[in-house]
Write a protein that holds these residues in place. Sequence first.
Motif, PDB file in Angstrom:
ATOM      1  N   THR A  71       0.799  -1.192   0.047  1.00  0.00           N
ATOM      2  CA  THR A  71       0.003  -0.029   0.145  1.00  0.00           C
ATOM      3  C   THR A  71       1.001   1.131  -0.004  1.00  0.00           C
ATOM      4  N   ARG A  72       1.946   1.451   0.851  1.00  0.00           N
ATOM      5  CA  ARG A  72       2.828   2.483   0.911  1.00  0.00           C
ATOM      6  C   ARG A  72       3.624   2.562  -0.376  1.00  0.00           C
ATOM      7  N   PHE A  73       3.719   1.768  -1.179  1.00  0.00           N
ATOM      8  CA  PHE A  73       4.457   1.548  -2.583  1.00  0.00           C
ATOM      9  C   PHE A  73       3.387   2.372  -3.452  1.00  0.00           C
ATOM     10  N   HIS A  74       2.291   1.784  -3.584  1.00  0.00           N
ATOM     11  CA  HIS A  74       1.379   2.562  -4.449  1.00  0.00           C
ATOM     12  C   HIS A  74       1.173   3.915  -3.809  1.00  0.00           C
ATOM     13  N   THR A  75       0.860   4.226  -2.625  1.00  0.00           N
ATOM     14  CA  THR A  75       0.737   5.379  -2.301  1.00  0.00           C
ATOM     15  C   THR A  75       1.862   6.475  -2.678  1.00  0.00           C
ATOM     16  N   SER A  76       3.074   6.015  -2.616  1.00  0.00           N
ATOM     17  CA  SER A  76       4.236   6.709  -3.049  1.00  0.00           C
ATOM     18  C   SER A  76       4.094   7.246  -4.550  1.00  0.00           C
ATOM     19  N   VAL A  77       3.646   5.947  -5.585  1.00  0.00           N
ATOM     20  CA  VAL A  77       3.550   6.325  -6.857  1.00  0.00           C
ATOM     21  C   VAL A  77       2.483   7.255  -6.955  1.00  0.00           C
ATOM     22  N   GLY A  78       1.448   7.031  -6.241  1.00  0.00           N
ATOM     23  CA  GLY A  78       0.174   8.274  -6.592  1.00  0.00           C
ATOM     24  C   GLY A  78       0.860   9.635  -6.162  1.00  0.00           C
ATOM     25  N   THR A  79       1.457   9.620  -5.073  1.00  0.00           N
ATOM     26  CA  THR A  79       2.196  11.104  -4.484  1.00  0.00           C
ATOM     27  C   THR A  79       2.925  11.564  -5.766  1.00  0.00           C
ATOM     28  N   LEU A  80       3.731  10.894  -6.458  1.00  0.00           N
ATOM     29  CA  LEU A  80       4.695  11.318  -7.395  1.00  0.00           C
ATOM     30  C   LEU A  80       3.694  11.880  -8.765  1.00  0.00           C
ATOM     31  N   ILE A  81       2.884  10.966  -8.967  1.00  0.00           N
ATOM     32  CA  ILE A  81       1.849  11.296 -10.040  1.00  0.00           C
ATOM     33  C   ILE A  81       1.242  12.758  -9.602  1.00  0.00           C
ATOM     34  N   ASN A  82       0.774  12.741  -8.666  1.00  0.00           N
ATOM     35  CA  ASN A  82       0.109  14.164  -8.523  1.00  0.00           C
ATOM     36  C   ASN A  82       1.038  15.383  -8.377  1.00  0.00           C
ATOM     37  N   LEU A  83       2.242  15.205  -7.996  1.00  0.00           N
ATOM     38  CA  LEU A  83       3.389  16.217  -7.893  1.00  0.00           C
ATOM     39  C   LEU A  83       3.569  16.390  -9.736  1.00  0.00           C
ATOM     40  N   THR A  84       3.561  15.426 -10.278  1.00  0.00           N
ATOM     41  CA  THR A  84       4.013  15.510 -11.948  1.00  0.00           C
ATOM     42  C   THR A  84       2.779  16.246 -12.423  1.00  0.00           C
ATOM     43  N   ILE A  85       1.353  16.077 -12.178  1.00  0.00           N
ATOM     44  CA  ILE A  85       0.380  16.652 -12.690  1.00  0.00           C
ATOM     45  C   ILE A  85       0.321  18.265 -12.407  1.00  0.00           C
ATOM     46  N   ALA A  86       0.861  18.498 -11.114  1.00  0.00           N
ATOM     47  CA  ALA A  86       0.629  19.934 -10.565  1.00  0.00           C
ATOM     48  C   ALA A  86       1.933  20.628 -11.244  1.00  0.00           C
ATOM     49  N   GLY A  87       2.939  19.985 -11.410  1.00  0.00           N
ATOM     50  CA  GLY A  87       4.105  20.749 -12.147  1.00  0.00           C
ATOM     51  C   GLY A  87       4.940  21.493 -11.183  1.00  0.00           C
ATOM     52  N   GLU A  88       5.982  21.595 -11.385  1.00  0.00           N
ATOM     53  CA  GLU A  88       6.928  22.399 -10.472  1.00  0.00           C
ATOM     54  C   GLU A  88       6.180  23.701  -9.868  1.00  0.00           C
ATOM     55  N   GLY A  89       6.315  23.900  -8.494  1.00  0.00           N
ATOM     56  CA  GLY A  89       6.064  25.044  -7.765  1.00  0.00           C
ATOM     57  C   GLY A  89       4.532  25.207  -7.702  1.00  0.00           C
ATOM     58  N   ASN A  90       3.586  24.175  -8.203  1.00  0.00           N
ATOM     59  CA  ASN A  90       2.094  24.215  -7.911  1.00  0.00           C
ATOM     60  C   ASN A  90       1.896  23.171  -6.843  1.00  0.00           C
ATOM     61  N   ALA A  91       0.672  23.354  -6.362  1.00  0.00           N
ATOM     62  CA  ALA A  91       0.092  22.530  -5.226  1.00  0.00           C
ATOM     63  C   ALA A  91      -0.442  21.183  -6.109  1.00  0.00           C
ATOM     64  N   PRO A  92      -0.082  20.198  -5.603  1.00  0.00           N
ATOM     65  CA  PRO A  92      -0.773  19.043  -6.221  1.00  0.00           C
ATOM     66  C   PRO A  92      -2.241  18.728  -5.926  1.00  0.00           C
ATOM     67  N   PRO A  93      -3.083  18.030  -6.786  1.00  0.00           N
ATOM     68  CA  PRO A  93      -4.443  18.013  -6.740  1.00  0.00           C
ATOM     69  C   PRO A  93      -4.730  17.477  -5.346  1.00  0.00           C
ATOM     70  N   ASN A  94      -5.969  18.087  -4.891  1.00  0.00           N
ATOM     71  CA  ASN A  94      -6.249  17.540  -3.563  1.00  0.00           C
ATOM     72  C   ASN A  94      -7.073  16.015  -3.714  1.00  0.00           C
ATOM     73  N   ASP A  95      -7.533  15.747  -4.895  1.00  0.00           N
ATOM     74  CA  ASP A  95      -8.301  14.518  -5.200  1.00  0.00           C
ATOM     75  C   ASP A  95      -7.352  13.642  -5.739  1.00  0.00           C
ATOM     76  N   GLN A  96      -7.077  12.353  -4.812  1.00  0.00           N
ATOM     77  CA  GLN A  96      -6.053  11.376  -5.141  1.00  0.00           C
ATOM     78  C   GLN A  96      -6.626  10.502  -6.193  1.00  0.00           C
ATOM     79  N   ARG A  97      -7.964  10.275  -6.469  1.00  0.00           N
ATOM     80  CA  ARG A  97      -8.581   9.454  -7.230  1.00  0.00           C
ATOM     81  C   ARG A  97      -7.829   9.193  -8.626  1.00  0.00           C
ATOM     82  N   ILE A  98      -7.557  10.217  -9.242  1.00  0.00           N
ATOM     83  CA  ILE A  98      -6.950  10.136 -10.500  1.00  0.00           C
ATOM     84  C   ILE A  98      -5.724   9.547 -10.548  1.00  0.00           C
ATOM     85  N   ALA A  99      -4.937   9.966  -9.904  1.00  0.00           N
ATOM     86  CA  ALA A  99      -3.552   9.388  -9.498  1.00  0.00           C
ATOM     87  C   ALA A  99      -3.677   7.879  -9.148  1.00  0.00           C
TER      88      ALA A  99
END
Length: 188
Positions: free
Chosen positions: A117-145
């Motif tokens: 679960t921690r592995f999958h959560t880590s991947v999801g966090t990185l996806i959200n950071l990538t969606i947001a882009g440098e310097g932006n806040a990641p999306p609050n909704d974790q479902r897409i990631a």
Amino acid sequence: MEERARRIVDTAIELAELGGFEAVRLRDVADKASVALGTVYKRFRGKEDILIAALEREMETFDMMIRTYPIPGDRPVERVAQFFALATTALCAKPNFARAVLRALSAGDPSLTERVTRFHTSVGTLINLTIAGEGNAPPNDQRIAFLLQQIWFAQLVGWMGGIANEDSLVEHMRYAAQLLVPMALDVP
């Protein structure tokens, strides 16, 4: 990770890359890592546990790379597609190891659930950071990631079984990003 555990994990990676999941026999790991078999069992419950530890270590390196060098680009879809291309290339660089790790991840061992679960959560966090882009806040909704990383995992299992190759896997992830990332940006 302490020295003996690191040697055990390094040895498991080496054995997995040479011969896949079956080659990671705990007696061989202990012998090649120059530790007693009891030392292996003291630190790990079995080969799945060692392989998940190896994946966690690889994930820490990838996480640090993505956080240090964010994926450039103006469009979130392109950044996410590039993220999956990089993650797939990194994992598939050691194909037998990757197959062994995927088998360990999908073993369904209840004692490993928290770490998987921690592995999958880590991947999801990185996806959200990538969606947001440098310097932006990641999306609050974790479902897409979550959906994107589940599609990636399913694609990797298909790759493991010979259903897909690395290029088709990356192309499928590009398509999934085109469909799902815009939804992450529209979520209130």
